[in-house]
Design a protein around this motif. Structure first.
Motif, PDB file in Angstrom:
ATOM      1  N   GLN A 132       0.833  -1.201   0.000  1.00  0.00           N
ATOM      2  CA  GLN A 132       0.000   0.000   0.000  1.00  0.00           C
ATOM      3  C   GLN A 132       0.869   1.253   0.000  1.00  0.00           C
ATOM      4  OE1 GLN A 132      -3.699   0.117   0.041  1.00  0.00           O
ATOM      5  NE2 GLN A 132      -2.975   2.072  -0.767  1.00  0.00           N
ATOM      6  N   ASP A 133       1.961   1.240   0.777  1.00  0.00           N
ATOM      7  CA  ASP A 133       2.891   2.380   0.798  1.00  0.00           C
ATOM      8  C   ASP A 133       3.541   2.585  -0.561  1.00  0.00           C
ATOM      9  OD1 ASP A 133       2.363   2.923   3.438  1.00  0.00           O
ATOM     10  OD2 ASP A 133       4.128   1.878   4.221  1.00  0.00           O
ATOM     11  N   ILE A 134       3.872   1.481  -1.244  1.00  0.00           N
ATOM     12  CA  ILE A 134       4.465   1.583  -2.581  1.00  0.00           C
ATOM     13  C   ILE A 134       3.462   2.200  -3.553  1.00  0.00           C
ATOM     14  CG2 ILE A 134       5.326   0.255  -4.547  1.00  0.00           C
ATOM     15  CD1 ILE A 134       6.438  -1.757  -2.473  1.00  0.00           C
ATOM     16  N   ILE A 135       2.221   1.718  -3.513  1.00  0.00           N
ATOM     17  CA  ILE A 135       1.187   2.267  -4.388  1.00  0.00           C
ATOM     18  C   ILE A 135       0.971   3.751  -4.114  1.00  0.00           C
ATOM     19  CG2 ILE A 135      -1.303   2.215  -4.856  1.00  0.00           C
ATOM     20  CD1 ILE A 135      -1.178  -0.829  -4.533  1.00  0.00           C
ATOM     21  N   ASP A 136       0.935   4.123  -2.842  1.00  0.00           N
ATOM     22  CA  ASP A 136       0.754   5.536  -2.481  1.00  0.00           C
ATOM     23  C   ASP A 136       1.940   6.369  -2.948  1.00  0.00           C
ATOM     24  OD1 ASP A 136      -1.646   4.857  -1.319  1.00  0.00           O
ATOM     25  OD2 ASP A 136      -0.853   4.792   0.730  1.00  0.00           O
ATOM     26  N   SER A 137       3.149   5.804  -2.889  1.00  0.00           N
ATOM     27  CA  SER A 137       4.332   6.523  -3.357  1.00  0.00           C
ATOM     28  C   SER A 137       4.273   6.755  -4.861  1.00  0.00           C
ATOM     29  CB  SER A 137       5.606   5.742  -2.998  1.00  0.00           C
ATOM     30  OG  SER A 137       5.769   5.635  -1.599  1.00  0.00           O
ATOM     31  N   VAL A 138       3.837   5.737  -5.604  1.00  0.00           N
ATOM     32  CA  VAL A 138       3.685   5.883  -7.052  1.00  0.00           C
ATOM     33  C   VAL A 138       2.635   6.934  -7.370  1.00  0.00           C
ATOM     34  CG1 VAL A 138       2.972   4.710  -9.161  1.00  0.00           C
ATOM     35  CG2 VAL A 138       4.481   3.551  -7.546  1.00  0.00           C
ATOM     36  N   ARG A 139       1.558   6.951  -6.598  1.00  0.00           N
ATOM     37  CA  ARG A 139       0.508   7.934  -6.849  1.00  0.00           C
ATOM     38  C   ARG A 139       1.005   9.353  -6.569  1.00  0.00           C
ATOM     39  NH1 ARG A 139      -5.669   8.081  -4.320  1.00  0.00           N
ATOM     40  NH2 ARG A 139      -6.540   9.406  -5.938  1.00  0.00           N
ATOM     41  N   ARG A 140       1.762   9.535  -5.500  1.00  0.00           N
ATOM     42  CA  ARG A 140       2.313  10.864  -5.219  1.00  0.00           C
ATOM     43  C   ARG A 140       3.265  11.298  -6.321  1.00  0.00           C
ATOM     44  NH1 ARG A 140       2.358   8.826   0.155  1.00  0.00           N
ATOM     45  NH2 ARG A 140       4.513   8.132  -0.101  1.00  0.00           N
ATOM     46  N   LEU A 141       3.968  10.333  -6.883  1.00  0.00           N
ATOM     47  CA  LEU A 141       4.927  10.642  -7.944  1.00  0.00           C
ATOM     48  C   LEU A 141       4.220  11.023  -9.239  1.00  0.00           C
ATOM     49  CD1 LEU A 141       8.015  10.523  -8.661  1.00  0.00           C
ATOM     50  CD2 LEU A 141       7.594   8.184  -9.420  1.00  0.00           C
ATOM     51  N   CYS A 142       3.127  10.342  -9.541  1.00  0.00           N
ATOM     52  CA  CYS A 142       2.456  10.514 -10.834  1.00  0.00           C
ATOM     53  C   CYS A 142       1.225  11.405 -10.780  1.00  0.00           C
ATOM     54  CB  CYS A 142       2.052   9.150 -11.394  1.00  0.00           C
ATOM     55  SG  CYS A 142       3.433   8.043 -11.712  1.00  0.00           S
ATOM     56  N   GLY A 143       0.703  11.668  -9.587  1.00  0.00           N
ATOM     57  CA  GLY A 143      -0.482  12.503  -9.481  1.00  0.00           C
ATOM     58  C   GLY A 143      -1.759  11.695  -9.371  1.00  0.00           C
ATOM     59  N   ASN A 144      -2.852  12.394  -9.116  1.00  0.00           N
ATOM     60  CA  ASN A 144      -4.134  11.733  -8.858  1.00  0.00           C
ATOM     61  C   ASN A 144      -4.777  11.139 -10.097  1.00  0.00           C
ATOM     62  OD1 ASN A 144      -4.031  12.337  -6.119  1.00  0.00           O
ATOM     63  ND2 ASN A 144      -5.085  14.303  -6.380  1.00  0.00           N
ATOM     64  N   ASP A 145      -4.279  11.499 -11.299  1.00  0.00           N
ATOM     65  CA  ASP A 145      -4.832  10.940 -12.529  1.00  0.00           C
ATOM     66  C   ASP A 145      -4.093   9.686 -12.975  1.00  0.00           C
ATOM     67  OD1 ASP A 145      -6.764  12.939 -12.747  1.00  0.00           O
ATOM     68  OD2 ASP A 145      -5.375  14.300 -13.764  1.00  0.00           O
ATOM     69  N   LEU A 146      -3.390   9.095 -12.048  1.00  0.00           N
ATOM     70  CA  LEU A 146      -2.604   7.903 -12.336  1.00  0.00           C
ATOM     71  C   LEU A 146      -3.470   6.771 -12.893  1.00  0.00           C
ATOM     72  CD1 LEU A 146      -0.038   6.058 -11.933  1.00  0.00           C
ATOM     73  CD2 LEU A 146      -0.875   5.677  -9.616  1.00  0.00           C
ATOM     74  N   HIS A 147      -2.947   6.095 -13.929  1.00  0.00           N
ATOM     75  CA  HIS A 147      -3.550   4.872 -14.456  1.00  0.00           C
ATOM     76  C   HIS A 147      -2.669   3.713 -13.991  1.00  0.00           C
ATOM     77  CE1 HIS A 147      -5.541   7.810 -17.011  1.00  0.00           C
ATOM     78  NE2 HIS A 147      -6.384   6.874 -17.387  1.00  0.00           N
TER      79      HIS A 147
END
Length: 282
Positions: A132-147
């Motif tokens: 979950q932390d990894i997914i959240d880190s990817v989302r912070r990196l890519c933004g809320n429009d992440l696919h």
């Protein structure tokens, strides 16, 4: 007399139930020690942008590789690798994905200290928090429009599907299963690792045919007819089970590609062609 017999029967049933519960707990612990092992990385990514994360109480490592330019609706893949594999095994795949503008994350199933002890220091629940932390880190990196896409290889499929209901990731667009077994119990049986009698005591753990029904997003299943580790028929069994939940399933059977061709084949980019097409189409 009948009441006494009834009480005896209830006592026996209770003892058997407690015994089965203890066996299941011990078996799950042994499975975790086998599955969640760490193989040390022998080299790090070069000629590609990447970040190394050290997260969680067990301080697991994850490599996130990135294209030269990040866009608001960037595509990303979190990869659940197979047993005994290291982060280094996936470097060429991560480079290929970065070259196609895709962010990717590969992570260990425990801390580097586990390589010294020869066993895992983690289990499914804390590992789920780490993912979950990894997914959240990817989302912070890519933004809320992440696919975001989740991809499993080999036993990584079972890890992915087992923790899937506990992950908070409403922006996941699809799930990709590559070279999956139907269930760990059946795998142990057809590779003669346990007897049919022992299988009766084995818990319903890492069962892909059951857990795949939790996936509501579009799904791609890729499996080689030449896979001698996880048999081709396992993929067909997973598909039949998944169809009870939804019909948005694509199946790509491949020919004459061994179990680990996804990352070490001479033309692993060719293996990834239908995966990339699936991602682009959603």
């Amino acid at each position: 007399m009948n009441r006494k017999i009834g009480r005896v029967v209830l006592a026996v049933v209770a003892l058997l139930s407690i015994g089965m519960l203890i066996v299941h707990v011990l078996v799950r612990r042994q499975v975790d020690e086998t599955v969640f092992t760490v193989s040390p990385a022998v080299r790090q990514p070069d000629s590609v942008k990447y970040r190394q994360l050290t997260i969680g109480d067990h301080r697991i490592h994850a490599w996130i590789t990135m294209p030269n330019t990040l866009i608001k609706n960037n595509t990303a893949i979190v990869i659940f690798h197979g047993i005994g594999e290291s982060l280094s095994d996936w470097i060429n795949v991560q480079k290929m994905l970065a070259g196609r503008g895709i962010v990717s994350a590969v992570f260990d199933y425990g801390s580097p200290a586990d390589t010294i002890s020869g066993q895992s220091g983690t289990s499914l629940r804390p590992l789920t928090d780490d993912v979950q932390d990894i997914i959240d880190s990817v989302r912070r990196l890519c933004g809320n429009d992440l696919h975001l896409f989740l991809l499993g290889h080999s036993v990584g499929n079972a890890v992915l599907l087992e923790m899937y209901p506990r992950l908070t990731a409403p922006f996941v667009k699809g799930v990709i299963l590559c070279n999956a077994f139907s269930s760990l119990k059946k795998w142990l049986l057809y590779h003669h690792q346990i007897s049919p009698a022992a299988a009766l005591l084995f818990p319903d753990y890492l069962d892909n045919t059951d857990n795949v029904r939790n996936v509501a997003q579009p799904m791609l299943i890729v499996h080689s007819k030449a896979d001698s580790v996880n048999y081709f028929e396992d993929a067909l069994e997973i598909i039949r089970s998944a169809e009870y939940r939804h019909r948005s399933i694509r199946f790509v059977p491949t020919e004459e590609k061994d179990h680990n061709y996804i990352y070490n084949g001479r033309d692993h980019a060719g293996y990834w062609a239908p995966i990339l097409h699936f991602i682009d189409s959603i």
